[in-house]
Write a protein that holds these residues in place. Sequence first.
Motif, PDB file in Angstrom:
ATOM      1  N   THR A 241      11.015   5.713  12.418  1.00 39.94           N
ATOM      2  CA  THR A 241      11.766   6.965  12.517  1.00 39.94           C
ATOM      3  C   THR A 241      12.886   6.755  13.527  1.00 39.94           C
ATOM      4  O   THR A 241      12.680   6.094  14.552  1.00 39.94           O
ATOM      5  CB  THR A 241      10.805   8.079  13.028  1.00 39.94           C
ATOM      6  OG1 THR A 241       9.810   8.288  12.049  1.00 39.94           O
ATOM      7  CG2 THR A 241      11.546   9.365  13.314  1.00 39.94           C
TER       8      THR A 241
ATOM      9  N   GLU B 293      -2.758   2.946  11.486  1.00 37.04           N
ATOM     10  CA  GLU B 293      -1.884   1.863  11.019  1.00 37.04           C
ATOM     11  C   GLU B 293      -2.723   0.745  10.400  1.00 37.04           C
ATOM     12  O   GLU B 293      -3.812   0.436  10.880  1.00 37.04           O
ATOM     13  CB  GLU B 293      -1.073   1.347  12.221  1.00 37.04           C
ATOM     14  CG  GLU B 293      -0.208   0.140  11.948  1.00 37.04           C
ATOM     15  CD  GLU B 293       0.792   0.327  10.804  1.00 37.04           C
ATOM     16  OE1 GLU B 293       1.530   1.313  10.807  1.00 37.04           O
ATOM     17  OE2 GLU B 293       0.815  -0.539   9.907  1.00 37.04           O
TER      18      GLU B 293
ATOM     19  N   GLU C 274      -0.377  10.987  12.897  1.00 30.94           N
ATOM     20  CA  GLU C 274       0.755  10.266  12.306  1.00 30.94           C
ATOM     21  C   GLU C 274       0.161   9.309  11.281  1.00 30.94           C
ATOM     22  O   GLU C 274      -0.520   8.326  11.635  1.00 30.94           O
ATOM     23  CB  GLU C 274       1.544   9.497  13.373  1.00 30.94           C
ATOM     24  CG  GLU C 274       2.794   8.853  12.779  1.00 30.94           C
ATOM     25  CD  GLU C 274       3.648   8.110  13.787  1.00 30.94           C
ATOM     26  OE1 GLU C 274       3.242   7.984  14.950  1.00 30.94           O
ATOM     27  OE2 GLU C 274       4.727   7.635  13.381  1.00 30.94           O
TER      28      GLU C 274
ATOM     29  N   ASN D  57      -7.075   2.126   6.696  1.00 27.26           N
ATOM     30  CA  ASN D  57      -6.209   2.552   5.596  1.00 27.26           C
ATOM     31  C   ASN D  57      -6.126   4.078   5.600  1.00 27.26           C
ATOM     32  O   ASN D  57      -7.132   4.762   5.407  1.00 27.26           O
ATOM     33  CB  ASN D  57      -6.804   2.049   4.276  1.00 27.26           C
ATOM     34  CG  ASN D  57      -5.901   2.357   3.097  1.00 27.26           C
ATOM     35  OD1 ASN D  57      -5.041   3.233   3.159  1.00 27.26           O
ATOM     36  ND2 ASN D  57      -6.104   1.646   2.009  1.00 27.26           N
ATOM     37  N   ALA D  58      -4.935   4.585   5.815  1.00 24.44           N
ATOM     38  CA  ALA D  58      -4.753   6.039   5.963  1.00 24.44           C
ATOM     39  C   ALA D  58      -5.241   6.802   4.738  1.00 24.44           C
ATOM     40  O   ALA D  58      -5.649   7.958   4.845  1.00 24.44           O
ATOM     41  CB  ALA D  58      -3.281   6.346   6.213  1.00 24.44           C
TER      42      ALA D  58
ATOM     43  N   TRP E  61       1.057   6.932   9.061  1.00 22.32           N
ATOM     44  CA  TRP E  61       1.271   5.472   9.112  1.00 22.32           C
ATOM     45  C   TRP E  61       2.112   5.220  10.346  1.00 22.32           C
ATOM     46  O   TRP E  61       3.342   5.282  10.260  1.00 22.32           O
ATOM     47  CB  TRP E  61       1.986   4.989   7.842  1.00 22.32           C
ATOM     48  CG  TRP E  61       1.339   5.527   6.600  1.00 22.32           C
ATOM     49  CD1 TRP E  61      -0.010   5.598   6.364  1.00 22.32           C
ATOM     50  CD2 TRP E  61       1.957   6.102   5.445  1.00 22.32           C
ATOM     51  NE1 TRP E  61      -0.253   6.163   5.135  1.00 22.32           N
ATOM     52  CE2 TRP E  61       0.944   6.477   4.554  1.00 22.32           C
ATOM     53  CE3 TRP E  61       3.275   6.308   5.069  1.00 22.32           C
ATOM     54  CZ2 TRP E  61       1.204   7.051   3.313  1.00 22.32           C
ATOM     55  CZ3 TRP E  61       3.540   6.888   3.843  1.00 22.32           C
ATOM     56  CH2 TRP E  61       2.515   7.247   2.978  1.00 22.32           C
TER      57      TRP E  61
ATOM     58  N   SER F 156       0.815  -1.213   0.000  1.00 18.41           N
ATOM     59  CA  SER F 156       0.000   0.000   0.000  1.00 18.41           C
ATOM     60  C   SER F 156       0.851   1.266   0.000  1.00 18.41           C
ATOM     61  O   SER F 156       0.737   2.094  -0.871  1.00 18.41           O
ATOM     62  CB  SER F 156      -0.911  -0.042   1.223  1.00 18.41           C
ATOM     63  OG  SER F 156      -1.402   1.207   1.506  1.00 18.41           O
ATOM     64  N   LEU F 157       1.670   1.455   0.975  1.00 17.41           N
ATOM     65  CA  LEU F 157       2.382   2.727   1.075  1.00 17.41           C
ATOM     66  C   LEU F 157       3.858   2.606   1.403  1.00 17.41           C
ATOM     67  O   LEU F 157       4.696   3.189   0.738  1.00 17.41           O
ATOM     68  CB  LEU F 157       1.707   3.598   2.139  1.00 17.41           C
ATOM     69  CG  LEU F 157       0.278   4.015   1.793  1.00 17.41           C
ATOM     70  CD1 LEU F 157      -0.382   4.676   2.970  1.00 17.41           C
ATOM     71  CD2 LEU F 157       0.265   4.942   0.616  1.00 17.41           C
TER      72      LEU F 157
HETATM   73  C1  LIG Z   1       8.052   3.661   7.186  1.00 19.37           C
HETATM   74  S1  LIG Z   1       6.897   2.994   8.412  1.00 19.37           S
HETATM   75  C2  LIG Z   1       6.779   4.394   9.472  1.00 19.37           C
HETATM   76  C3  LIG Z   1       6.374   4.048  10.872  1.00 19.37           C
HETATM   77  C4  LIG Z   1       6.249   5.235  11.808  1.00 19.37           C
HETATM   78  N1  LIG Z   1       5.503   6.327  11.198  1.00 19.37           N
HETATM   79  C5  LIG Z   1       7.594   5.757  12.214  1.00 19.37           C
HETATM   80  O1  LIG Z   1       8.015   6.788  11.676  1.00 19.37           O
HETATM   81  O2  LIG Z   1       8.246   5.151  13.075  1.00 19.37           O
HETATM   82  C6  LIG Z   1       5.372   2.958   7.460  1.00 19.37           C
HETATM   83  C7  LIG Z   1       4.184   2.274   8.173  1.00 19.37           C
HETATM   84  O3  LIG Z   1       3.014   2.513   7.392  1.00 19.37           O
HETATM   85  C8  LIG Z   1       2.135   1.390   7.484  1.00 19.37           C
HETATM   86  N2  LIG Z   1       1.218   1.502   6.340  1.00 19.37           N
HETATM   87  C9  LIG Z   1       1.489   1.267   5.023  1.00 19.37           C
HETATM   88  N3  LIG Z   1       0.415   1.535   4.255  1.00 19.37           N
HETATM   89  C10 LIG Z   1      -0.561   1.994   5.099  1.00 19.37           C
HETATM   90  C11 LIG Z   1      -1.901   2.476   4.896  1.00 19.37           C
HETATM   91  N4  LIG Z   1      -2.446   2.537   3.667  1.00 19.37           N
HETATM   92  N5  LIG Z   1      -2.611   2.880   5.973  1.00 19.37           N
HETATM   93  C12 LIG Z   1      -2.093   2.828   7.219  1.00 19.37           C
HETATM   94  N6  LIG Z   1      -0.821   2.388   7.470  1.00 19.37           N
HETATM   95  C13 LIG Z   1      -0.067   1.971   6.430  1.00 19.37           C
HETATM   96  C14 LIG Z   1       3.094   0.200   7.481  1.00 19.37           C
HETATM   97  O4  LIG Z   1       2.488  -0.933   8.074  1.00 19.37           O
HETATM   98  C15 LIG Z   1       4.272   0.765   8.311  1.00 19.37           C
HETATM   99  O5  LIG Z   1       4.094   0.452   9.670  1.00 19.37           O
END
Ligand SMILES: C[S@@+](CC[C@H](N)C(=O)[O-])C[C@H]1O[C@@H](n2cnc3c(N)ncnc32)[C@H](O)[C@@H]1O
Length: 176
Positions: A28, A75, A50, A102-103, A52, A21-22
């Motif tokens: 971080t 999430e 936040e 889903n964000a 995701w 998805s993303l």
């Molecule tokens: C790069 S990580 C960042 C995690 C957190 N924001 C951080 O900075 O520590 C991206 C996160 O987005 C979640 N994710 C991916 N697509 C998503 C969606 N469509 N909706 C919600 N969460 C999603 C993934 O499961 C993953 O945990």
Amino acid sequence: MTILQIIFIIIFWGLICSFISLAPWVPTKKSDLERIHKLLHLQKWQKFLEIWCGTAQVSLYVANKFPEAEVIGIELSPILYVFSKIRVFFSGQKNISIIFWNALHLDFSKYDVLYVFGLPETISQKLFPKLEHWLKEKAYLLSYCFQMKNNAFIEEKFKEKAEWNSIYKYSQKAKS
Ligand SMILES: C[S@@+](CC[C@H](N)C(=O)[O-])C[C@H]1O[C@@H](n2cnc3c(N)ncnc32)[C@H](O)[C@@H]1O
């Protein structure tokens, strides 16, 4: 089908879904949380999202620094969602909630400050079109590490010489 099989399918689906998805789960860097704090100006009752949230590390940090603001993490991976909920519960922090959704289906117009750590293509191609329509006036987005290709927002880049990565801030252009 046994309960174990059902649980396995739910978890597997969630992981695959969030990966394609993303962005895959990469957190971080802890040492960058203070940098993020310095870029945030959260007033009483303002809403921080936040987009995701992974393990809710950033959301919990922000909730702790701004106890009068409302913090929301979203999430899509069931494992990370449950992990975040448990983490938030044991933190005792009251001004934070975690949503399993889903964000990209969220109405962004309710939030004042948004934070995202996603791949450049996904934030440019999937997130930007939503923000273009829904980011409210005076709201802004912080993007960790990656630039969002766009023609609608003012972009500011924050990176000191000693820092390995950038944080980008996107805000609305003044309406003429
Ligand atoms: C790069 S990580 C960042 C995690 C957190 N924001 C951080 O900075 O520590 C991206 C996160 O987005 C979640 N994710 C991916 N697509 C998503 C969606 N469509 N909706 C919600 N969460 C999603 C993934 O499961 C993953 O945990």
